[in-house]
Scaffold this motif. Structure first.
Motif, PDB file in Angstrom:
ATOM      1  N   GLU A  50       0.837  -1.201   0.000  1.00  0.00           N
ATOM      2  CA  GLU A  50       0.000   0.000   0.000  1.00  0.00           C
ATOM      3  C   GLU A  50       0.868   1.246   0.000  1.00  0.00           C
ATOM      4  O   GLU A  50       0.600   2.210  -0.727  1.00  0.00           O
ATOM      5  N   ASP A  51       1.941   1.236   0.800  1.00  0.00           N
ATOM      6  CA  ASP A  51       2.891   2.350   0.772  1.00  0.00           C
ATOM      7  C   ASP A  51       3.474   2.515  -0.620  1.00  0.00           C
ATOM      8  O   ASP A  51       3.611   3.637  -1.130  1.00  0.00           O
ATOM      9  N   TRP A  52       3.835   1.381  -1.250  1.00  0.00           N
ATOM     10  CA  TRP A  52       4.420   1.460  -2.594  1.00  0.00           C
ATOM     11  C   TRP A  52       3.458   2.114  -3.580  1.00  0.00           C
ATOM     12  O   TRP A  52       3.860   2.987  -4.369  1.00  0.00           O
ATOM     13  N   ILE A  73      11.895   2.808   7.657  1.00  0.00           N
ATOM     14  CA  ILE A  73      12.672   1.967   6.744  1.00  0.00           C
ATOM     15  C   ILE A  73      11.732   1.076   5.940  1.00  0.00           C
ATOM     16  O   ILE A  73      10.807   0.473   6.479  1.00  0.00           O
ATOM     17  N   ARG A  74      11.975   1.011   4.643  1.00  0.00           N
ATOM     18  CA  ARG A  74      11.247   0.106   3.775  1.00  0.00           C
ATOM     19  C   ARG A  74      12.254  -0.638   2.894  1.00  0.00           C
ATOM     20  O   ARG A  74      13.273  -0.073   2.502  1.00  0.00           O
ATOM     21  N   GLU A  75      11.936  -1.901   2.579  1.00  0.00           N
ATOM     22  CA  GLU A  75      12.850  -2.717   1.768  1.00  0.00           C
ATOM     23  C   GLU A  75      12.123  -3.304   0.562  1.00  0.00           C
ATOM     24  O   GLU A  75      10.912  -3.505   0.583  1.00  0.00           O
ATOM     25  N   ILE A 114       8.273   7.102   0.395  1.00  0.00           N
ATOM     26  CA  ILE A 114       7.509   8.275  -0.038  1.00  0.00           C
ATOM     27  C   ILE A 114       6.019   8.030   0.199  1.00  0.00           C
ATOM     28  O   ILE A 114       5.294   8.921   0.668  1.00  0.00           O
ATOM     29  N   GLY A 115       5.555   6.831  -0.117  1.00  0.00           N
ATOM     30  CA  GLY A 115       4.155   6.499   0.111  1.00  0.00           C
ATOM     31  C   GLY A 115       3.771   6.608   1.576  1.00  0.00           C
ATOM     32  O   GLY A 115       2.690   7.108   1.913  1.00  0.00           O
ATOM     33  N   HIS A 116       4.647   6.151   2.457  1.00  0.00           N
ATOM     34  CA  HIS A 116       4.399   6.293   3.897  1.00  0.00           C
ATOM     35  C   HIS A 116       4.278   7.766   4.264  1.00  0.00           C
ATOM     36  O   HIS A 116       3.376   8.157   5.015  1.00  0.00           O
ATOM     37  N   ALA A 117       5.173   8.582   3.737  1.00  0.00           N
ATOM     38  CA  ALA A 117       5.153  10.018   4.041  1.00  0.00           C
ATOM     39  C   ALA A 117       3.882  10.683   3.526  1.00  0.00           C
ATOM     40  O   ALA A 117       3.297  11.532   4.203  1.00  0.00           O
TER      41      ALA A 117
END
Length: 258
Positions: free
Chosen positions: A32-34, A150-152, A164-167
């Motif tokens: 979802e963040d992506w 952090i995202r991987e 960026i999606g999280h932000a």
């Protein structure tokens, strides 16, 4: 000898307003963040409210999004596609000429080199997929308090889209945020960071000549080879202060390119 598991990747189709954007190779985590990050980076949304619905369909390998902002999806997606370099195949609709039309970053925020190096080390220690597989990229967003997100992902640009999606979902202000990445900073990676408004980008490896040119033009501080007690600053914007040399008396820790 400890044997690490293999990194995983999945083909996932992104469908927006009924139109298929592309099939992406993604790590099946924080999807979802992506989606929010990719759609923001490509100019299809500006705010989280621009997404009316988002449905992840793991059985069909698809993410279906309905937008509420009235954008002409067909016209946007008819633009020429540019395939991103490196692992985790991706696609962008922005050329280097397009990126030059982005707003220049206005932030005058400065960070000490020692702080960036410390955050880079903490980032490495807190990347579980990389520690398990040895074959993952990561992206890390750091705020003024030193708090990290952090995202991987198998793809370096996908990992950046995820932070960026999280932000975007949290409504964060980019002016005080730093973006750290494990991957090479190429023009399409720089365009994602510029679109969101990061003023400082740090990588553990290199930046391409095209990314450096764009960073200079858009007033972004671009730092490469951020590791140990050294770094290369490609852009000379004065946003990274070398306090490490002052503390240790050893040089060069910070190399600034013309």
């Amino acid at each position: 000898m400890h044997r690490k598991s293999c990194p995983e990747e999945y083909p996932i189709t992104l469908v927006v307003n009924g139109y298929e954007v592309a099939v992406f190779q993604l790590t099946n985590q924080d999807l979802e963040d992506w989606a929010y990050g990719y759609l923001f980076s490509e100019g299809l949304i500006q705010h989280r409210e621009d997404i009316q619905s988002l449905q992840i369909e793991p059985d069909f390998g698809a993410i279906r999004v309905v937008l509420s902002n009235g954008i002409d999806t067909e016209k946007m997606l008819s633009k020429k596609k540019h395939y991103t370099a490196g692992c985790g195949r991706g696609v962008t609709f922005f050329s280097m000429t397009d990126v030059k039309t982005f707003n220049k970053v206005q932030s005058n925020q400065t960070y000490k080199l020692s702080h960036l190096l410390k955050m880079r080390a903490e980032f490495a220690k807190n990347s579980p997929l990389y520690l398990e597989t040895g074959g993952m990229h990561g992206a890390c967003m750091v705020n003024e308090a030193g708090e990290m997100t952090i995202r991987e992902d198998i793809g370096r640009h996908n990992a950046v889209d995820k932070v960026i999606g999280h932000a975007v979902r949290q409504g964060l202000n980019p002016k005080s945020l730093v973006l750290l990445t494990t991957g090479r900073v190429s023009y399409e990676m720089l365009s994602k960071a510029a679109k969101f408004g990061f003023s400082i980008i740090g990588s553990r490896t290199a930046a391409t000549k095209q990314a450096v040119q764009l960073a200079k033009f858009l007033n972004i501080e671009l730092v490469g080879y951020l590791r140990g007690k050294m770094a290369i600053v490609y852009t000379s914007k004065g946003k990274v202060i070398d306090d490490v040399t002052e503390q240790t008396g050893t040089q060069p820790n910070l190399r600034v390119l013309p």
